[in-house]
Design a protein around this motif. Structure first.
Motif, mmCIF file in Angstrom:
data_model
loop_
_atom_site.group_PDB
_atom_site.id
_atom_site.type_symbol
_atom_site.label_atom_id
_atom_site.label_comp_id
_atom_site.label_asym_id
_atom_site.label_seq_id
_atom_site.Cartn_x
_atom_site.Cartn_y
_atom_site.Cartn_z
ATOM 1 N N TYR A 10 0.858 -1.179 0.000
ATOM 2 C CA TYR A 10 0.000 0.000 0.000
ATOM 3 C C TYR A 10 0.894 1.228 0.000
ATOM 4 N N VAL A 11 0.677 2.093 -0.979
ATOM 5 C CA VAL A 11 1.555 3.237 -1.142
ATOM 6 C C VAL A 11 0.756 4.537 -1.222
ATOM 7 N N GLY A 12 1.362 5.577 -0.710
ATOM 8 C CA GLY A 12 0.806 6.903 -0.830
ATOM 9 C C GLY A 12 1.611 7.697 -1.841
ATOM 10 N N TYR A 13 0.945 8.560 -2.569
ATOM 11 C CA TYR A 13 1.569 9.412 -3.577
ATOM 12 C C TYR A 13 0.661 10.616 -3.682
ATOM 13 N N ILE A 14 1.053 11.718 -3.036
ATOM 14 C CA ILE A 14 0.109 12.823 -2.889
ATOM 15 C C ILE A 14 0.843 14.152 -2.799
ATOM 16 N N ALA A 15 0.198 15.188 -3.304
ATOM 17 C CA ALA A 15 0.743 16.543 -3.257
ATOM 18 C C ALA A 15 0.059 17.337 -2.154
ATOM 19 N N THR A 16 0.834 18.214 -1.530
ATOM 20 C CA THR A 16 0.314 19.059 -0.465
ATOM 21 C C THR A 16 0.940 20.449 -0.570
ATOM 22 N N SER A 17 0.212 21.430 -0.109
ATOM 23 C CA SER A 17 0.783 22.768 0.009
ATOM 24 C C SER A 17 1.743 22.760 1.198
ATOM 25 N N LEU A 18 2.572 23.783 1.295
ATOM 26 C CA LEU A 18 3.510 23.854 2.408
ATOM 27 C C LEU A 18 2.788 23.865 3.754
ATOM 28 N N ASP A 19 1.567 24.395 3.779
ATOM 29 C CA ASP A 19 0.815 24.425 5.035
ATOM 30 C C ASP A 19 -0.104 23.215 5.221
ATOM 31 N N GLY A 20 0.099 22.148 4.426
ATOM 32 C CA GLY A 20 -0.531 20.863 4.698
ATOM 33 C C GLY A 20 -1.907 20.626 4.113
ATOM 34 N N TYR A 21 -2.262 21.339 3.037
ATOM 35 C CA TYR A 21 -3.567 21.139 2.415
ATOM 36 C C TYR A 21 -3.420 20.488 1.041
ATOM 37 N N ILE A 22 -4.342 19.578 0.738
ATOM 38 C CA ILE A 22 -4.310 18.879 -0.542
ATOM 39 C C ILE A 22 -5.364 19.400 -1.508
ATOM 40 N N ALA A 23 -6.271 20.202 -1.002
ATOM 41 C CA ALA A 23 -7.342 20.767 -1.827
ATOM 42 C C ALA A 23 -7.864 22.031 -1.166
ATOM 43 N N THR A 24 -8.537 22.838 -1.950
ATOM 44 C CA THR A 24 -9.191 24.022 -1.413
ATOM 45 C C THR A 24 -10.401 23.579 -0.582
ATOM 46 N N PRO A 25 -11.024 24.497 0.154
ATOM 47 C CA PRO A 25 -12.165 24.093 0.981
ATOM 48 C C PRO A 25 -13.277 23.372 0.215
ATOM 49 N N ASP A 26 -13.455 23.704 -1.070
ATOM 50 C CA ASP A 26 -14.501 23.054 -1.866
ATOM 51 C C ASP A 26 -14.002 21.800 -2.582
ATOM 52 N N GLY A 27 -12.783 21.347 -2.261
ATOM 53 C CA GLY A 27 -12.238 20.136 -2.859
ATOM 54 C C GLY A 27 -11.471 20.368 -4.149
ATOM 55 N N GLY A 28 -11.309 21.616 -4.556
ATOM 56 C CA GLY A 28 -10.618 21.922 -5.803
ATOM 57 C C GLY A 28 -9.127 21.646 -5.747
ATOM 58 N N VAL A 29 -8.591 21.207 -6.864
ATOM 59 C CA VAL A 29 -7.151 20.934 -6.963
ATOM 60 C C VAL A 29 -6.490 21.707 -8.110
ATOM 61 N N ALA A 30 -7.199 22.677 -8.662
ATOM 62 C CA ALA A 30 -6.639 23.471 -9.761
ATOM 63 C C ALA A 30 -5.399 24.240 -9.309
ATOM 64 N N TRP A 31 -5.224 24.456 -8.016
ATOM 65 C CA TRP A 31 -4.041 25.147 -7.519
ATOM 66 C C TRP A 31 -2.757 24.392 -7.881
ATOM 67 N N LEU A 32 -2.887 23.096 -8.222
ATOM 68 C CA LEU A 32 -1.722 22.287 -8.607
ATOM 69 C C LEU A 32 -1.297 22.519 -10.058
ATOM 70 N N ASP A 33 -2.165 23.063 -10.882
ATOM 71 C CA ASP A 33 -1.886 23.195 -12.312
ATOM 72 C C ASP A 33 -0.561 23.888 -12.632
ATOM 73 N N PRO A 34 -0.228 25.023 -12.019
ATOM 74 C CA PRO A 34 1.045 25.667 -12.358
ATOM 75 C C PRO A 34 2.264 24.786 -12.040
ATOM 76 N N PHE A 35 2.154 23.979 -11.011
ATOM 77 C CA PHE A 35 3.275 23.110 -10.642
ATOM 78 C C PHE A 35 3.396 21.952 -11.619
ATOM 79 N N ASN A 36 2.260 21.384 -12.020
ATOM 80 C CA ASN A 36 2.281 20.323 -13.028
ATOM 81 C C ASN A 36 2.861 20.846 -14.339
ATOM 82 N N GLU A 37 2.505 22.061 -14.703
ATOM 83 C CA GLU A 37 3.035 22.669 -15.916
ATOM 84 C C GLU A 37 4.539 22.896 -15.816
ATOM 85 N N ALA A 38 5.025 23.306 -14.640
ATOM 86 C CA ALA A 38 6.459 23.528 -14.449
ATOM 87 C C ALA A 38 7.235 22.224 -14.578
ATOM 88 N N VAL A 39 6.708 21.155 -14.016
ATOM 89 C CA VAL A 39 7.362 19.849 -14.120
ATOM 90 C C VAL A 39 7.383 19.396 -15.577
#
Length: 181
Positions: A10-39
């Protein structure tokens, strides 16, 4: 390493903000888009291709499962186990649904070798508290969301063993851990 008798990893593979959040309050993950684009601009995928190649099953929470279905199922024919209080839950791409122990039994009965615990903070916590994780790969993104859905919901302390770290484009930091027995 884990002392588990079964051969399921069983493995974990997950992104988090520096302050420990994986999604916005409404569950959105679009905040990850700029980082995915940079990679991607660096010509990579942060190791995702190598990671997913060996995964033969997923554990998601119900909300995550439904969110991914809305994007168009990207996990091909991989089995999907949904953590939910709704034991009769059905949706596309659901192999089994129920509590964490129900899922564990179904996964191990099916003989899966590598299972990605992919859901939100409650799903991550349920698998962690059940002693299911073998490894955890966390991608820390250089942003502070200031609120949202936590990487892990509240619960007991678990100690981890640092394995390695690696930087990726856009200031992303990958940290790999083994879970201590």
């Amino acid at each position: 390493m884990s002392s588990k008798v079964n051969m399921t990893q069983y493995v974990g593979y997950i992104a988090t903000s520096l302050d420990g959040y994986i999604a916005t309050p409404d569950g959105g993950v679009a905040w990850l888009d700029p980082f995915n684009e940079a990679v991607a601009a660096d010509g990579g995928d942060g190791g995702y291709g190598d990671f997913i190649a060996d995964v033969d099953a997923l554990i998601t929470g119900r909300e995550t499962h439904e969110q991914v279905l809305g994007w168009g199922w990207p996990y091909e024919d991989r089995a999907s186990y949904v953590l939910t209080h709704q034991a009769d839950y059905t949706a596309d791409h659901v192999t089994a649904a129920g509590d964490i122990q129900t899922l564990r039994k179904a996964i191990e009965k099916a003989g899966h070798k590598k299972v990605w615990v992919m859901g939100g903070g409650a799903t991550q916590r349920a698998a962690l508290d059940a002693g299911m994780f073998d490894t955890l790969r966390v991608f820390v993104m250089p942003t502070i969301l200031g609120g949202g859905r936590k990487l892990f919901t509240d619960g007991p302390q678990h100690n981890l063993t640092f394995v390695s770290s690696q930087s990726h484009g856009g200031g992303m930091l990958q940290i790999d851990y083994r879970i201590k027995d």
